[in-house]
Design a protein around this motif. Structure first.
Motif, short mmCIF file in Angstrom:
data_model
loop_
_atom_site.label_atom_id
_atom_site.label_comp_id
_atom_site.label_asym_id
_atom_site.label_seq_id
_atom_site.Cartn_x
_atom_site.Cartn_y
_atom_site.Cartn_z
N THR A 28 31.17 56.12 50.31
CA THR A 28 29.73 56.30 50.47
C THR A 28 29.42 56.83 51.87
O THR A 28 29.94 56.32 52.85
N TYR A 62 26.13 58.22 54.41
CA TYR A 62 24.68 58.18 54.60
C TYR A 62 24.30 59.07 55.80
O TYR A 62 25.02 59.13 56.79
N TYR A 96 21.03 59.09 58.33
CA TYR A 96 19.81 58.42 58.77
C TYR A 96 19.16 59.26 59.86
O TYR A 96 19.84 59.88 60.67
N GLN A 131 16.71 58.83 63.16
CA GLN A 131 16.17 57.83 64.07
C GLN A 131 15.27 58.53 65.09
O GLN A 131 15.75 59.16 66.03
N PRO A 172 16.31 53.33 62.33
CA PRO A 172 16.82 54.41 61.50
C PRO A 172 16.19 54.42 60.11
O PRO A 172 15.96 53.36 59.53
N LEU A 181 21.93 60.12 62.49
CA LEU A 181 23.08 59.22 62.43
C LEU A 181 23.76 59.36 61.08
O LEU A 181 23.12 59.32 60.04
N SER A 238 30.53 53.77 54.28
CA SER A 238 30.91 52.42 53.84
C SER A 238 31.92 52.55 52.71
O SER A 238 32.07 53.62 52.11
N GLU A 297 28.26 46.47 54.82
CA GLU A 297 28.52 46.86 56.19
C GLU A 297 28.69 48.37 56.27
O GLU A 297 29.53 48.95 55.58
N LEU A 298 27.88 48.99 57.10
CA LEU A 298 27.97 50.42 57.36
C LEU A 298 28.58 50.65 58.72
O LEU A 298 28.33 49.90 59.67
N PHE A 299 29.37 51.70 58.82
CA PHE A 299 29.98 52.10 60.08
C PHE A 299 29.31 53.40 60.52
O PHE A 299 29.28 54.38 59.77
N PHE A 300 28.80 53.39 61.76
CA PHE A 300 28.00 54.52 62.23
C PHE A 300 28.77 55.39 63.21
O PHE A 300 29.58 54.90 64.00
N GLY A 301 28.45 56.68 63.17
CA GLY A 301 28.90 57.58 64.21
C GLY A 301 27.98 57.48 65.41
O GLY A 301 27.01 56.72 65.41
N GLU A 302 28.28 58.27 66.45
CA GLU A 302 27.50 58.20 67.68
C GLU A 302 26.18 58.96 67.59
O GLU A 302 25.33 58.83 68.45
#
Lengths: 115, 113
Positions: A31, A33, A35, A37, A43, A91, A95, A103-108
């Motif tokens: 998955t 995503y 976002y 912000q 976000p 962003l 996941s 729990e989502l893991f985000f880039g910078e």
């Protein structure tokens, strides 16, 4: 384990120009995503992919925004033409399988400034 | 629809003081709740999460949060603030049907020496 990669980190364009952002999720994450912000806000989900299919794009301004994830791995978000109000950080997150604990893991993030 | 509200867009504490960041949720089903932290020019990093196990959840960097169903709250606390805690904090609720997170507006924590 490599994290979520995004590029470019920063982009400045003039209104009515176009821009594209790239995201490579964590390996094996189904998955993905995007976002948006806006400064001073939380976000907001633009689009969600499950593998290479769109799950939710209800908040995506489709007259100017488009996104694809053709091979079910990396993804590109495009804005054409850009408006002043598109200035924001974009962003990307990923996941594991759907139905997980969320729990989502985000880039910078990719910071866009539209002049 | 599920949502979260963060009370106070800015919170200022002295170094060594208690940190309390407020989050209230709205959900028709038992929620999964999260706190994320965002340092300047960085992405979001998971602090802790509640997924219907223990109501008191411990996270990284000494933070913890307590799920209170009767108050529909999930406030974030830390006994003693450190300068390095200065950041933006986001509460989020997980939409199980849609496999997505909905975020609150964020609280900027400032720590004074």
């Amino acid at each position: 384990e490599a994290g979520v990669a995004q590029s470019p980190r920063y982009k400045i364009i003039e209104k009515r120009q176009s821009v594209a952002f790239w995201c490579n999720p964590i390996s094996g994450h189904a998955t993905l995503y995007w976002y948006q912000q806006i400064l001073g806000q939380g976000p907001k989900l633009l689009i969600q992919f499950q593998n290479n299919g769109v799950v939710d794009d209800s908040q995506l301004p489709k007259d100017r925004f488009s996104a694809e994830r053709l091979k079910g791995v990396d993804s590109t978000l495009k804005i054409q033409p850009a408006k002043l109000e598109d200035s924001a950080v974009y962003l990307c997150a990923s996941s594991a399988l759907a139905g997980g604990s969320g729990e989502l893991f985000f880039g910078e993030g990719s910071r866009l400034t539209v002049l | 629809a599920q949502s979260v509200t963060q009370l106070g867009s800015h919170v200022s504490v002295s170094e060594g003081a208690l940190v309390l960041l407020r989050c209230n949720y709205s959900s028709s089903v038992p929620p999964y709740l999260f706190w994320y932290v965002q340092y300047p020019n960085q992405g979001l990093q998971l602090l802790l999460k509640y997924t219907s196990a223990a109501t008191l959840v411990k996270g990284i960097n000494g933070f913890e949060a307590e799920f209170k169903k009767s108050e529909t709250s999930f406030h974030l606390t830390k006994p003693s603030a450190h300068m390095s805690d200065a950041a933006e904090y986001f509460c989020a609720v997980y939409n199980n049907a849609g496999n997505m997170l909905t975020f609150g507006g964020g609280t900027r924590l400032m720590v004074k020496p």
